[in-house]
Design a protein around this motif. Structure first.
Motif, PDB file in Angstrom:
ATOM      1  N   THR A  62       0.888  -0.708   0.157  1.00  0.00           N
ATOM      2  CA  THR A  62       0.248   0.086   0.333  1.00  0.00           C
ATOM      3  C   THR A  62       0.984   1.221   0.040  1.00  0.00           C
ATOM      4  O   THR A  62       0.900   2.473   0.217  1.00  0.00           O
ATOM      5  N   GLY A  63       2.150   0.977  -0.438  1.00  0.00           N
ATOM      6  CA  GLY A  63       2.985   2.534  -0.877  1.00  0.00           C
ATOM      7  C   GLY A  63       2.891   3.088   1.183  1.00  0.00           C
ATOM      8  O   GLY A  63       2.576   3.822   1.729  1.00  0.00           O
ATOM      9  N   ALA A  65       5.393   3.850   3.248  1.00  0.00           N
ATOM     10  CA  ALA A  65       6.013   4.744   3.190  1.00  0.00           C
ATOM     11  C   ALA A  65       6.210   6.280   3.117  1.00  0.00           C
ATOM     12  O   ALA A  65       6.280   7.009   3.158  1.00  0.00           O
ATOM     13  N   GLU A  66       5.022   6.643   2.353  1.00  0.00           N
ATOM     14  CA  GLU A  66       4.106   7.672   1.968  1.00  0.00           C
ATOM     15  C   GLU A  66       3.485   8.689   3.480  1.00  0.00           C
ATOM     16  O   GLU A  66       2.672   7.457   4.256  1.00  0.00           O
ATOM     17  N   TRP A  67       3.670   9.530   3.666  1.00  0.00           N
ATOM     18  CA  TRP A  67       3.758  10.214   4.844  1.00  0.00           C
ATOM     19  C   TRP A  67       2.494  10.701   5.287  1.00  0.00           C
ATOM     20  O   TRP A  67       1.479  10.864   4.340  1.00  0.00           O
ATOM     21  N   ASN A  68       1.933   9.763   5.764  1.00  0.00           N
ATOM     22  CA  ASN A  68       0.027  10.429   7.042  1.00  0.00           C
ATOM     23  C   ASN A  68      -0.905  10.063   5.799  1.00  0.00           C
ATOM     24  O   ASN A  68      -1.869  10.342   5.416  1.00  0.00           O
ATOM     25  N   LYS A  69      -0.606   8.479   5.123  1.00  0.00           N
ATOM     26  CA  LYS A  69      -1.606   8.050   3.649  1.00  0.00           C
ATOM     27  C   LYS A  69      -2.963   7.223   5.298  1.00  0.00           C
ATOM     28  O   LYS A  69      -2.405   6.348   5.496  1.00  0.00           O
ATOM     29  N   VAL A  72      -3.059   3.061   5.614  1.00  0.00           N
ATOM     30  CA  VAL A  72      -1.593   2.703   6.749  1.00  0.00           C
ATOM     31  C   VAL A  72      -1.940   2.863   7.928  1.00  0.00           C
ATOM     32  O   VAL A  72      -1.435   2.519   8.198  1.00  0.00           O
ATOM     33  N   LYS A  73      -2.009   3.575   8.263  1.00  0.00           N
ATOM     34  CA  LYS A  73      -2.694   4.846   9.560  1.00  0.00           C
ATOM     35  C   LYS A  73      -3.955   3.825  10.181  1.00  0.00           C
ATOM     36  O   LYS A  73      -3.775   3.336  11.091  1.00  0.00           O
ATOM     37  N   ASP A 146      10.829  -2.407   6.074  1.00  0.00           N
ATOM     38  CA  ASP A 146       9.806  -1.252   6.192  1.00  0.00           C
ATOM     39  C   ASP A 146       9.071  -1.736   7.661  1.00  0.00           C
ATOM     40  O   ASP A 146       8.579  -0.775   8.039  1.00  0.00           O
TER      41      ASP A 146
END
Length: 322
Positions: A62-63, A65-69, A72-73, A146
């Motif tokens: 899901t990507g 490392a993308e910030w504030n996604k 992921v959260k 990761d």
């Protein structure tokens, strides 16, 4: 059932998949594997890294490392709710089965410990002795790549070894098995049965298992999980995005055992889903230590020594209340 000699140890390698990110359902699978192992006369059962409640595969799907996604959260929050709180009794039923069946257990968990505030997550390896007592909880010293986006770095408190019949057993999580100094910390405490737990894949186990065995002149038991795309429960947050990006087989197992001469006695298994059994003989340790012992007759502590901090780390140290 015929009694197993004191110098022999029957091991079960539980190469199972979690019910991914579902703590209660995965606990039921773990309990079933323990009961089956006990019925087969196993005296130690080992589970893979973080099998309870599972490895964070979503980070690669899901990507992560993308910030504030949001995705992921939200998956991290779902993970945290299904992680293990030992102080709250999440492992009590496992301990009860251990005591009832006189079987020792190494269990990979994702821990949400109260002594670090109760919100951060750690990849931990729990040892439960044959009396059903938790003897150590080793928090992975350094999550890999990761994994650092969802797991926290641990401490040295769990770098401990334990007596099990004539053996002295210790363990490490996944890539920290590649770290020379944590290995040496266990060797120096008398380890002769090394447990290496992995999320899965013979890619991880096929080389390091034999290397540690040859270096330490110990038995090395590597245990991995298996994970298919079908092991993602359909009620997992963002299920459709996960399965869209996931391969059919995320982890193929690869559980295996090497003897103290560094040769495989159970080759990496990439087909079995369930318990894999083998009995080891302690005498092989003495045979191979005759010509090399990394912390005994072939060491030079007057030249090189390792100092290990085994204090459990915490942000707050509270003085006793008056």
């Amino acid at each position: 059932m015929t009694a197993i000699p004191e110098n022999h140890l029957k091991i079960a390698m539980a190469q199972i998949a979690p019910v991914w990110l579902n703590k209660q359902a995965t606990l039921e699978k773990i309990k079933k594997a323990i009961i089956e192992a006990a019925q087969e006369g196993a005296e130690l059962i080992v589970f893979g890294e973080g099998v309870l409640p599972g490895y964070p595969y979503w980070l690669a799907l899901t990507g992560g490392a993308e910030w504030n996604k949001d995705v992921v959260k939200e998956l991290h929050a779902h993970y945290a709710r299904n992680c293990v709180d030992i102080d709250a009794g999440d492992l009590e039923e496992v301990c009860t089965l251990s005591r009832k069946h006189n079987i020792a257990i190494y269990l990979g968990i994702i821990e949400r410990p109260q002594d670090r505030g109760g919100h951060s997550l750690y990849a931990s390896l729990v040892y439960i002795n044959q009396e059903g007592e938790i003897q150590s909880v080793h928090r992975k010293l350094q999550p890999t790549y990761d994994e650092r986006l969802t797991w926290s770095p641990g401490d040295g408190h769990g770098l401990q070894v334990h007596p099990l019949k004539q053996f002295t057993v210790g363990g490490l999580n996944c890539w920290e098995n590649w770290m020379p100094l944590p290995r040496a910390a266990l060797y120096g405490q008398g380890e002769n049965l090394h447990i290496a737990v992995w999320p899965g894949s013979d890619y991880n186990t096929k080389d390091i298992t034999r290397f540690i065995a040859r270096e330490s002149r110990s038995f090395v038991v590597s245990v991995s999980s298996r994970m298919h795309i079908s092991d993602f429960p359909k009620d997992t947050p963002h299920y459709e995005e996960l399965v869209k990006n996931a391969p059919e087989l995320l982890s193929n197992g690869g559980s295996c055992i090497a003897g103290p001469d560094g040769e495989f006695i159970v080759h990496p298994d990439i087909t079995t889903e369930g318990n894999i059994y083998h009995t080891i003989d302690f005498n092989r340790v003495y045979e191979e230590r005759q010509n090399f012992d990394a912390v005994g007759h072939y060491s030079r502590p007057d030249v090189t020594q390792l100092h290990v901090n085994r204090e459990r780390q915490s942000t707050v140290k509270l003085s006793p209340s008056s």
